[in-house]
Design an enzyme around this catalytic site. Sequence first.
Site, PDB file in Angstrom:
ATOM      1  N   LYS A 210     -15.106  -1.299   5.254  1.00 18.71           N
ATOM      2  CA  LYS A 210     -14.304  -1.284   6.478  1.00 18.71           C
ATOM      3  C   LYS A 210     -14.981  -2.071   7.595  1.00 18.71           C
ATOM      4  O   LYS A 210     -14.293  -2.714   8.416  1.00 18.71           O
ATOM      5  CB  LYS A 210     -14.041   0.156   6.920  1.00 18.71           C
ATOM      6  CG  LYS A 210     -13.158   0.950   5.966  1.00 18.71           C
ATOM      7  CD  LYS A 210     -11.774   0.326   5.791  1.00 18.71           C
ATOM      8  CE  LYS A 210     -10.853   1.232   4.986  1.00 18.71           C
ATOM      9  NZ  LYS A 210      -9.526   0.626   4.739  1.00 18.71           N
TER      10      LYS A 210
ATOM     11  N   MET B 179      -4.728  -1.134   1.798  1.00 15.58           N
ATOM     12  CA  MET B 179      -5.229  -0.834   0.451  1.00 15.58           C
ATOM     13  C   MET B 179      -6.750  -0.811   0.454  1.00 15.58           C
ATOM     14  O   MET B 179      -7.398  -1.538   1.206  1.00 15.58           O
ATOM     15  CB  MET B 179      -4.710  -1.865  -0.556  1.00 15.58           C
ATOM     16  CG  MET B 179      -5.043  -3.298  -0.227  1.00 15.58           C
ATOM     17  SD  MET B 179      -4.236  -4.471  -1.349  1.00 15.58           S
ATOM     18  CE  MET B 179      -2.558  -4.421  -0.739  1.00 15.58           C
TER      19      MET B 179
ATOM     20  N   ALA C 290      -5.355   8.592  -1.025  1.00 12.93           N
ATOM     21  CA  ALA C 290      -6.696   8.008  -0.973  1.00 12.93           C
ATOM     22  C   ALA C 290      -7.695   8.982  -0.373  1.00 12.93           C
ATOM     23  O   ALA C 290      -8.814   9.133  -0.865  1.00 12.93           O
ATOM     24  CB  ALA C 290      -6.666   6.714  -0.164  1.00 12.93           C
TER      25      ALA C 290
ATOM     26  N   TYR D 270     -18.344   9.002   2.568  1.00  9.06           N
ATOM     27  CA  TYR D 270     -17.543   7.785   2.686  1.00  9.06           C
ATOM     28  C   TYR D 270     -18.249   6.596   2.057  1.00  9.06           C
ATOM     29  O   TYR D 270     -17.627   5.596   1.719  1.00  9.06           O
ATOM     30  CB  TYR D 270     -17.223   7.520   4.155  1.00  9.06           C
ATOM     31  CG  TYR D 270     -16.000   6.663   4.376  1.00  9.06           C
ATOM     32  CD1 TYR D 270     -14.766   7.018   3.829  1.00  9.06           C
ATOM     33  CD2 TYR D 270     -16.077   5.504   5.125  1.00  9.06           C
ATOM     34  CE1 TYR D 270     -13.641   6.236   4.037  1.00  9.06           C
ATOM     35  CE2 TYR D 270     -14.959   4.717   5.339  1.00  9.06           C
ATOM     36  CZ  TYR D 270     -13.752   5.082   4.793  1.00  9.06           C
ATOM     37  OH  TYR D 270     -12.640   4.295   4.995  1.00  9.06           O
TER      38      TYR D 270
ATOM     39  N   GLY E  33       0.760  -1.242   0.000  1.00  5.84           N
ATOM     40  CA  GLY E  33       0.000   0.000   0.000  1.00  5.84           C
ATOM     41  C   GLY E  33       0.789   1.288   0.000  1.00  5.84           C
ATOM     42  O   GLY E  33       0.208   2.365   0.127  1.00  5.84           O
TER      43      GLY E  33
ATOM     44  N   SER F 105       1.960   8.310   2.384  1.00  3.98           N
ATOM     45  CA  SER F 105       1.130   7.130   2.630  1.00  3.98           C
ATOM     46  C   SER F 105       1.243   6.666   4.073  1.00  3.98           C
ATOM     47  O   SER F 105       2.298   6.782   4.707  1.00  3.98           O
ATOM     48  CB  SER F 105       1.553   5.981   1.711  1.00  3.98           C
ATOM     49  OG  SER F 105       1.314   6.285   0.367  1.00  3.98           O
ATOM     50  N   ILE F 106       0.143   6.105   4.574  1.00  2.00           N
ATOM     51  CA  ILE F 106       0.175   5.463   5.890  1.00  2.00           C
ATOM     52  C   ILE F 106       1.266   4.404   5.920  1.00  2.00           C
ATOM     53  O   ILE F 106       2.032   4.299   6.886  1.00  2.00           O
ATOM     54  CB  ILE F 106      -1.201   4.845   6.200  1.00  2.00           C
ATOM     55  CG1 ILE F 106      -2.218   5.942   6.528  1.00  2.00           C
ATOM     56  CG2 ILE F 106      -1.103   3.842   7.346  1.00  2.00           C
ATOM     57  CD1 ILE F 106      -3.637   5.436   6.690  1.00  2.00           C
TER      58      ILE F 106
ATOM     59  N   ALA G 218     -12.710   2.237  -4.245  1.00  2.00           N
ATOM     60  CA  ALA G 218     -14.112   2.237  -4.656  1.00  2.00           C
ATOM     61  C   ALA G 218     -14.260   3.218  -5.808  1.00  2.00           C
ATOM     62  O   ALA G 218     -13.535   4.225  -5.877  1.00  2.00           O
ATOM     63  CB  ALA G 218     -15.037   2.646  -3.506  1.00  2.00           C
TER      64      ALA G 218
END
Length: 260
Positions: free
Chosen positions: A168, A96, A201, A161, A17, A23-24, A99
């Site tokens: 999630k 990751m 994202a 969202y 990811g 990025s996280i 949508a």
Amino acid sequence: MSSPIINLEGKVGLITGIANEKSISTGVAEACAEAGAKLVITYQNDKTRAFIEPIINRLGIEDVYLMDVTRTETIQEVFANIEQRHGKLDFAIHSMAFAKRDDLHGRVVDTSADGFALAMDVSTHSFVRLAKYAEPLLEKAGGGSLVTMTYLGSEKVIPNYGVMGLCKAALEAATRYLAAELGSKNIRVNAVSPGPLMTRAASGIAGFDGLMAAAVERSPLHSLVTPEDIGALTAFLVSDAGRRISGGVHFVDAGYNIVG
């Protein structure tokens, strides 16, 4: 002199990811590398590979592989390479989600069937697939840890969202079921739930600046989370210091989840 509580010396970890410096997964990779882990990282396609080159070079990562989770053969190739190169795996990080824009911003009731299936496949079932292929290598290490990234939208309605909230919620359920199924093999499974932070994202979510402002205003610590904060928690969870922690959703959000 005592050893640091987060010590990943001798451990091999897979991190997915990473898209860019913000990025996280970048924060996770940096924390795990600093703790001494040998890292394997993946990229989605040639375009994303170019964006992560600075991270690869800075952390001195030698094992870098293509992984497109919609193509099972690429997942298989990654784990075959890990087995050949290292013979085991101590932890794997799943970060990751995807949508279609209309399904993310639209009403859940209007979500298309193909859009729902795609979002669930990439955002949720990819974690199940990752666990399946990681399991034998984690067993060879005598057990290990799987961590996925979730968000508060799993349990509360977050504006714009959409279908990702459903993904999630399913991801967190998968975390619990995988923890129960793999626990006998000393494999721990956890989810980390960061507060809002600006990543590539997140930039696709309308009104996200407002979510971040609300997090600063309402959270008990009145601050935003950083990739470094997420990395510190994740490194703890995959280390021996987190050896009795499994099946949970762990917030790192300055306390926002208790008031949000």
